[in-house]
Design an enzyme around this catalytic site. Structure first.
Site, PDB file in Angstrom:
ATOM      1  N   GLY A 174     -10.862   0.246   1.696  1.00  0.00           N
ATOM      2  CA  GLY A 174     -11.698  -0.393   0.682  1.00  0.00           C
ATOM      3  C   GLY A 174     -11.918   0.558  -0.470  1.00  0.00           C
ATOM      4  CB  CYS A 175     -14.826   0.949  -2.685  1.00  0.00           C
ATOM      5  SG  CYS A 175     -15.468   2.040  -3.952  1.00  0.00           S
ATOM      6  CG  PHE A 176     -11.131   5.502  -4.397  1.00  0.00           C
ATOM      7  CD1 PHE A 176     -12.169   5.420  -5.298  1.00  0.00           C
ATOM      8  CD2 PHE A 176      -9.831   5.457  -4.894  1.00  0.00           C
ATOM      9  CE1 PHE A 176     -11.951   5.280  -6.663  1.00  0.00           C
ATOM     10  CE2 PHE A 176      -9.591   5.334  -6.259  1.00  0.00           C
ATOM     11  CZ  PHE A 176     -10.666   5.240  -7.139  1.00  0.00           C
TER      12      PHE A 176
END
EC number: 1.8.4.11
Length: 180
Positions: free
Chosen positions: A9-11
């Site tokens: 997902g979002c880093f």
């Protein structure tokens, strides 16, 4: 030192989790898995470059094993939703592990089989397992994001609760200086 590259997902969220681990010396947010050379954040946000938001982790195998990193990876994101993590939707947010060698690939396959056999998740694990490709470091403002932006709403409402759960589940793996 060893390298692991995960997309969960979002880093920003993934980076914050792995930065807290004993044995991890560096976590770099970036992009991997696409066709476009030297993509920018704006280009991968369209979801059509093939890249995933990833973190590249440099770790000391004598302190934390690749298997331990894998377990933490699977327990800190949802590996059962294709191209989605929470409100983040698109192929750039897919669950993916980019393995560095045959040994890592085998370890990934074994942990997925074990987690599946134990019915840890209510749906099948759909995490992609693919060879590492060219890693492109994300822009500077994406690096160390949570630590540099704790007052921002995304950090307060999305990342911090994830870190709180992580700290409860993996307290014995967190760098001691972060527990003081």
């Amino acid at each position: 030192m060893q390298t692991a590259t995960f997309g969960g997902g979002c880093f920003w969220c993934t980076e914050a989790v792995f930065q807290a681990l004993s044995g991890v010396s560096k976590v770099t947010s970036g992009y991997m898995g696409g066709d476009l050379k030297h993509p920018t954040y704006m280009e991968i946000c369209n979801g059509d470059t093939g890249h995933a938001e990833v973190v590249q982790i440099i770790f000391d195998e004598n302190v934390i094993s690749f298997n331990e990193l894998l377990f933490i990876f699977f327990k800190t994101h949802n590996p059962t939703t294709p191209n989605r993590q929470g409100n983040d939707v698109g192929s750039q947010y897919r669950s993916v592990i980019f393995y560095e060698n045959a040994e890592q690939k085998t370890q990934v396959e074994q942990i997925i089989a074990a987690l599946s056999l134990q019915n840890i998740f209510d749906k099948p694990i759909i995490t992609e397992v693919v060879p590492a490709a060219e890693f492109y470091e994300a822009e500077d403002y994406h690096q160390n994001y949570f630590n540099d932006n704790q007052g921002k709403p995304y950090c307060s409402f999305v990342i911090q609760p994830k870190l709180n759960k992580f700290a409860t589940d993996f307290r014995n793996k967190i760098k001691p200086e972060l527990l003081e």
